[in-house]
Design a protein around this motif. Structure first.
Motif, PDB file in Angstrom:
ATOM      1  N   ILE A 159      -5.981 -21.421 -29.583  1.00  0.00           N
ATOM      2  CA  ILE A 159      -5.763 -22.353 -30.709  1.00  0.00           C
ATOM      3  C   ILE A 159      -7.003 -23.223 -30.902  1.00  0.00           C
ATOM      4  O   ILE A 159      -7.385 -24.000 -30.021  1.00  0.00           O
ATOM      5  CB  ILE A 159      -4.517 -23.249 -30.475  1.00  0.00           C
ATOM      6  N   TYR A 160      -7.603 -23.078 -32.085  1.00  0.00           N
ATOM      7  CA  TYR A 160      -8.850 -23.769 -32.425  1.00  0.00           C
ATOM      8  C   TYR A 160      -8.516 -24.941 -33.353  1.00  0.00           C
ATOM      9  O   TYR A 160      -8.369 -24.763 -34.560  1.00  0.00           O
ATOM     10  CB  TYR A 160      -9.775 -22.741 -33.095  1.00  0.00           C
ATOM     11  N   THR A 161      -8.398 -26.141 -32.747  1.00  0.00           N
ATOM     12  CA  THR A 161      -7.966 -27.287 -33.569  1.00  0.00           C
ATOM     13  C   THR A 161      -9.053 -27.769 -34.530  1.00  0.00           C
ATOM     14  O   THR A 161      -8.744 -28.289 -35.595  1.00  0.00           O
ATOM     15  CB  THR A 161      -7.525 -28.469 -32.679  1.00  0.00           C
ATOM     16  N   TYR A 170      -9.379 -29.362 -38.836  1.00  0.00           N
ATOM     17  CA  TYR A 170     -10.143 -30.462 -39.443  1.00  0.00           C
ATOM     18  C   TYR A 170     -11.171 -29.908 -40.434  1.00  0.00           C
ATOM     19  O   TYR A 170     -11.446 -30.507 -41.467  1.00  0.00           O
ATOM     20  CB  TYR A 170     -10.827 -31.301 -38.356  1.00  0.00           C
ATOM     21  N   ARG A 171     -11.734 -28.760 -40.104  1.00  0.00           N
ATOM     22  CA  ARG A 171     -12.709 -28.147 -41.024  1.00  0.00           C
ATOM     23  C   ARG A 171     -12.025 -27.747 -42.341  1.00  0.00           C
ATOM     24  O   ARG A 171     -12.569 -27.942 -43.433  1.00  0.00           O
ATOM     25  CB  ARG A 171     -13.364 -26.930 -40.370  1.00  0.00           C
ATOM     26  N   ALA A 172     -10.832 -27.171 -42.232  1.00  0.00           N
ATOM     27  CA  ALA A 172     -10.108 -26.764 -43.447  1.00  0.00           C
ATOM     28  C   ALA A 172      -9.759 -27.994 -44.291  1.00  0.00           C
ATOM     29  O   ALA A 172      -9.854 -27.969 -45.523  1.00  0.00           O
ATOM     30  CB  ALA A 172      -8.840 -25.993 -43.067  1.00  0.00           C
ATOM     31  N   VAL A 224      -4.860 -39.750 -40.171  1.00  0.00           N
ATOM     32  CA  VAL A 224      -5.093 -38.308 -40.335  1.00  0.00           C
ATOM     33  C   VAL A 224      -4.931 -37.625 -38.967  1.00  0.00           C
ATOM     34  O   VAL A 224      -4.276 -36.582 -38.842  1.00  0.00           O
ATOM     35  CB  VAL A 224      -6.517 -38.058 -40.914  1.00  0.00           C
ATOM     36  N   ARG A 225      -5.489 -38.238 -37.943  1.00  0.00           N
ATOM     37  CA  ARG A 225      -5.373 -37.672 -36.590  1.00  0.00           C
ATOM     38  C   ARG A 225      -3.908 -37.598 -36.163  1.00  0.00           C
ATOM     39  O   ARG A 225      -3.475 -36.636 -35.561  1.00  0.00           O
ATOM     40  CB  ARG A 225      -6.157 -38.504 -35.559  1.00  0.00           C
ATOM     41  N   HIS A 226      -3.179 -38.658 -36.488  1.00  0.00           N
ATOM     42  CA  HIS A 226      -1.776 -38.709 -36.089  1.00  0.00           C
ATOM     43  C   HIS A 226      -1.014 -37.505 -36.656  1.00  0.00           C
ATOM     44  O   HIS A 226      -0.275 -36.820 -35.963  1.00  0.00           O
ATOM     45  CB  HIS A 226      -1.169 -40.029 -36.587  1.00  0.00           C
ATOM     46  N   GLY A 242     -10.720 -28.531 -28.560  1.00  0.00           N
ATOM     47  CA  GLY A 242     -11.001 -29.555 -29.570  1.00  0.00           C
ATOM     48  C   GLY A 242     -11.653 -30.769 -28.949  1.00  0.00           C
ATOM     49  O   GLY A 242     -12.559 -30.640 -28.112  1.00  0.00           O
ATOM     50  N   ARG A 243     -11.191 -31.961 -29.377  1.00  0.00           N
ATOM     51  CA  ARG A 243     -11.780 -33.204 -28.868  1.00  0.00           C
ATOM     52  C   ARG A 243     -10.729 -34.098 -28.206  1.00  0.00           C
ATOM     53  O   ARG A 243     -11.079 -34.991 -27.454  1.00  0.00           O
ATOM     54  CB  ARG A 243     -12.424 -34.000 -30.022  1.00  0.00           C
ATOM     55  N   ASP A 244      -9.457 -33.880 -28.524  1.00  0.00           N
ATOM     56  CA  ASP A 244      -8.395 -34.762 -28.008  1.00  0.00           C
ATOM     57  C   ASP A 244      -7.253 -33.943 -27.409  1.00  0.00           C
ATOM     58  O   ASP A 244      -6.107 -34.373 -27.413  1.00  0.00           O
ATOM     59  CB  ASP A 244      -7.842 -35.635 -29.147  1.00  0.00           C
ATOM     60  N   ILE A 245      -7.564 -32.756 -26.928  1.00  0.00           N
ATOM     61  CA  ILE A 245      -6.495 -31.872 -26.437  1.00  0.00           C
ATOM     62  C   ILE A 245      -5.865 -32.464 -25.176  1.00  0.00           C
ATOM     63  O   ILE A 245      -4.637 -32.605 -25.088  1.00  0.00           O
ATOM     64  CB  ILE A 245      -7.015 -30.438 -26.163  1.00  0.00           C
ATOM     65  N   LYS A 290     -25.896 -36.115 -34.792  1.00  0.00           N
ATOM     66  CA  LYS A 290     -25.149 -36.963 -35.715  1.00  0.00           C
ATOM     67  C   LYS A 290     -23.639 -36.772 -35.507  1.00  0.00           C
ATOM     68  O   LYS A 290     -22.864 -37.717 -35.472  1.00  0.00           O
ATOM     69  CB  LYS A 290     -25.546 -36.608 -37.151  1.00  0.00           C
ATOM     70  N   ARG A 291     -23.242 -35.513 -35.359  1.00  0.00           N
ATOM     71  CA  ARG A 291     -21.813 -35.231 -35.219  1.00  0.00           C
ATOM     72  C   ARG A 291     -21.298 -35.732 -33.859  1.00  0.00           C
ATOM     73  O   ARG A 291     -20.200 -36.286 -33.784  1.00  0.00           O
ATOM     74  CB  ARG A 291     -21.558 -33.725 -35.413  1.00  0.00           C
ATOM     75  N   ASP A 292     -22.088 -35.564 -32.813  1.00  0.00           N
ATOM     76  CA  ASP A 292     -21.718 -36.128 -31.499  1.00  0.00           C
ATOM     77  C   ASP A 292     -21.473 -37.633 -31.627  1.00  0.00           C
ATOM     78  O   ASP A 292     -20.502 -38.159 -31.101  1.00  0.00           O
ATOM     79  CB  ASP A 292     -22.852 -35.938 -30.484  1.00  0.00           C
ATOM     80  N   GLN A 295     -20.672 -39.356 -34.255  1.00  0.00           N
ATOM     81  CA  GLN A 295     -19.441 -39.635 -35.001  1.00  0.00           C
ATOM     82  C   GLN A 295     -18.208 -39.380 -34.131  1.00  0.00           C
ATOM     83  O   GLN A 295     -17.277 -40.169 -34.102  1.00  0.00           O
ATOM     84  CB  GLN A 295     -19.358 -38.724 -36.245  1.00  0.00           C
ATOM     85  N   ASP A 296     -18.208 -38.253 -33.414  1.00  0.00           N
ATOM     86  CA  ASP A 296     -17.011 -37.863 -32.659  1.00  0.00           C
ATOM     87  C   ASP A 296     -16.811 -38.742 -31.419  1.00  0.00           C
ATOM     88  O   ASP A 296     -15.679 -38.961 -30.984  1.00  0.00           O
ATOM     89  CB  ASP A 296     -17.112 -36.387 -32.221  1.00  0.00           C
ATOM     90  N   MET A 297     -17.922 -39.235 -30.862  1.00  0.00           N
ATOM     91  CA  MET A 297     -17.803 -40.058 -29.641  1.00  0.00           C
ATOM     92  C   MET A 297     -17.755 -41.545 -29.972  1.00  0.00           C
ATOM     93  O   MET A 297     -17.352 -42.345 -29.129  1.00  0.00           O
ATOM     94  CB  MET A 297     -18.986 -39.787 -28.706  1.00  0.00           C
ATOM     95  N   GLY A 298     -18.168 -41.886 -31.185  1.00  0.00           N
ATOM     96  CA  GLY A 298     -18.275 -43.306 -31.526  1.00  0.00           C
ATOM     97  C   GLY A 298     -17.133 -43.813 -32.398  1.00  0.00           C
ATOM     98  O   GLY A 298     -17.040 -45.009 -32.658  1.00  0.00           O
ATOM     99  N   ARG A 299     -16.248 -42.933 -32.863  1.00  0.00           N
ATOM    100  CA  ARG A 299     -15.174 -43.396 -33.752  1.00  0.00           C
ATOM    101  C   ARG A 299     -14.178 -44.251 -32.962  1.00  0.00           C
ATOM    102  O   ARG A 299     -14.054 -44.104 -31.734  1.00  0.00           O
ATOM    103  CB  ARG A 299     -14.480 -42.210 -34.412  1.00  0.00           C
ATOM    104  N   ALA A 300     -13.429 -45.097 -33.714  1.00  0.00           N
ATOM    105  CA  ALA A 300     -12.460 -45.969 -33.042  1.00  0.00           C
ATOM    106  C   ALA A 300     -11.219 -45.177 -32.621  1.00  0.00           C
ATOM    107  O   ALA A 300     -10.613 -45.458 -31.580  1.00  0.00           O
ATOM    108  CB  ALA A 300     -12.067 -47.100 -33.982  1.00  0.00           C
TER     109      ALA A 300
HETATM  110  O1   DC Z   1     -14.679 -28.064 -32.790  1.00  0.00           O
HETATM  111  P1   DC Z   1     -15.399 -28.176 -34.133  1.00  0.00           P
HETATM  112  O2   DC Z   1     -16.844 -28.510 -33.985  1.00  0.00           O
HETATM  113  O3   DC Z   1     -15.178 -27.030 -35.014  1.00  0.00           O
HETATM  114  O4   DC Z   1     -14.699 -29.450 -34.817  1.00  0.00           O
HETATM  115  C1   DC Z   1     -15.115 -29.947 -36.055  1.00  0.00           C
HETATM  116  C2   DC Z   1     -14.940 -31.456 -36.095  1.00  0.00           C
HETATM  117  O5   DC Z   1     -13.541 -31.770 -36.063  1.00  0.00           O
HETATM  118  C3   DC Z   1     -15.551 -32.192 -34.906  1.00  0.00           C
HETATM  119  O6   DC Z   1     -16.858 -32.638 -35.213  1.00  0.00           O
HETATM  120  C4   DC Z   1     -14.608 -33.326 -34.650  1.00  0.00           C
HETATM  121  C5   DC Z   1     -13.302 -32.912 -35.259  1.00  0.00           C
HETATM  122  N1   DC Z   1     -12.265 -32.585 -34.274  1.00  0.00           N
HETATM  123  C6   DC Z   1     -11.537 -33.617 -33.739  1.00  0.00           C
HETATM  124  O7   DC Z   1     -11.819 -34.777 -34.024  1.00  0.00           O
HETATM  125  N2   DC Z   1     -10.485 -33.354 -32.916  1.00  0.00           N
HETATM  126  C7   DC Z   1     -10.186 -32.094 -32.571  1.00  0.00           C
HETATM  127  N3   DC Z   1      -9.142 -31.860 -31.753  1.00  0.00           N
HETATM  128  C8   DC Z   1     -10.951 -31.019 -33.060  1.00  0.00           C
HETATM  129  C9   DC Z   1     -12.008 -31.300 -33.912  1.00  0.00           C
END
Ligand code: DC
Length: 228
Positions: free
Chosen positions: A33-35, A39-41, A111-113, A132-135, A182-184, A186-191
Motif C-alpha cells: 500500500i503506497y499512501t 496524496y499525489r492523486a 486533509v491528513r485526518h 509513507g510518512r506517518d504509517i 525542498k520536499r524534505d 516541507q514534510d519534516m517541517g510541517r506542523a
Molecule cells: O511517498 P511520496 O514521495 O510519493 O509522497 C508524496 C508526498 O506525500 C510526500 O512529499 C509527503 C506526502 N505524504 C505524507 O505526508 N504522508 C504519507 N503517509 C505519504 C505521503
C-alpha cells in the motif's frame, strides 16, 4: 510466518521505500500500500481544478469529492496502479509537479485526518507492507515492525534521477537535489504530523546498500523478532 503481519515503512523522499516495499510484498505475500500515491492523486486533482493548495478548506472539499483507488497486482507488469475517479493516473503521478503538490496538500491537518481514515480502512484486517510518512505514527501504530528507511540526500537524489530517466523524464541532478531538499523540508517541517523517526522505529540507512541487501536486512530483522 505469522498469519497476519503488518509492516510500516516511513522515511524521506526517495529513500527507496517503494521499491523495497514492493519486493517485500512479493517475497512475503503481503499487500503493498503506497499512501504517497493518494496524496499525489489529490495534488493532481487540485491542480486540474485550479484549487489553491494552501487553502485547507478547498483542498479538503476536493478530497471529499474525489475517489482515489489503489490496486496492487503482484503479477501485473504494473504491480501497483493508482486511479483518480476511475482514471489510471499511475504514470502521471510520478512526475515532479505531482510530488510537490502532494507534499503541499499533505501539510493540512484536516486533509491528513481524512486520508488517515481512508488508509486505515484500506489496511484493516490485511497482511500489509505500507509506506509513507506517518504509517508508524498514525496508520499502523500497532505494526509488527516499524522501519525508518533513510539514505544520504545525495544518494537519494541520484536514485530519484535514475527513476526519472527510466521513465523518460528529463531532469538534471541539481534540479532533483534541490526538489528533494525542498520536499524534505516541507514534510519534516510541517506542523501536522511531520515526518520523524519514532522511538520504537528501527532505522535502516541504505546509502551503501543495494536493494537486495536492504531486503535481506529487513528479513533478518523480522526473523530476529520471531516474525518470519
Ligand atoms: O511517498 P511520496 O514521495 O510519493 O509522497 C508524496 C508526498 O506525500 C510526500 O512529499 C509527503 C506526502 N505524504 C505524507 O505526508 N504522508 C504519507 N503517509 C505519504 C505521503
Amino acid at each position: 510466518m505469522n498469519k497476519h503481519i503488518q509492516i510500516a515503512i516511513d522515511g524521506p523522499v526517495a529513500a527507496g521505500k517503494g521499491d523495497i516495499a514492493l519486493r517485500l510484498a512479493k517475497e512475503l505475500g503481503l499487500v503493498y500500500i503506497y499512501t504517497g500515491a493518494m496524496y499525489r492523486a489529490l495534488g493532481l486533482a487540485c491542480m486540474s481544478q485550479s484549487v489553491p493548495m494552501d487553502d485547507q478548506k478547498k483542498v479538503l472539499e476536493v478530497l471529499q469529492s474525489i475517489k482515489i483507488g489503489l490496486q496492487y497486482s503482484p503479477l501485473h507488469e504494473k504491480p501497483y496502479q493508482v486511479f483518480l475517479d476511475g482514471e489510471d493516473v499511475t504514470d502521471r503521478i510520478i512526475k515532479q509537479d505531482a510530488a510537490m503538490a502532494a507534499s503541499r496538500v499533505a501539510a493540512h491537518a484536516d486533509v491528513r485526518h481524512e486520508m488517515v481514515e481512508q488508509q486505515k480502512q484500506i489496511a484493516q484486517g490485511k497482511s500489509v507492507v505500507m509506506e509513507g510518512r506517518d504509517i508508524a505514527l498514525r496508520i499502523l501504530p500497532e505494526a509488527d515492525l516499524k522501519i525508518y528507511l533513510t539514505a544520504s540526500i545525495e544518494e537519494r537524489a541520484k536514485r530519484r534521477l535514475e527513476q526519472f530517466q527510466k521513465n523518460g523524464i528529463e531532469k538534471t541532478l541539481s534540479d532533483v537535489l534541490s526538489d528533494t531538499k525542498k520536499r524534505d523540508e516541507q514534510d519534516m517541517g510541517r506542523a501536522a504530523d511531520p515526518l520523524k523517526k519514532l522511538p520504537d522505529s528501527w532505522e535502516l540507512d541504505t546509502t551503501n546498500l543495494n536493494q537486495e541487501q536492504v531486503v535481506d536486512a529487513i528479513k533478518s530483522e523480522l526473523s530476529k523478532r520471531g516474525l518470519l
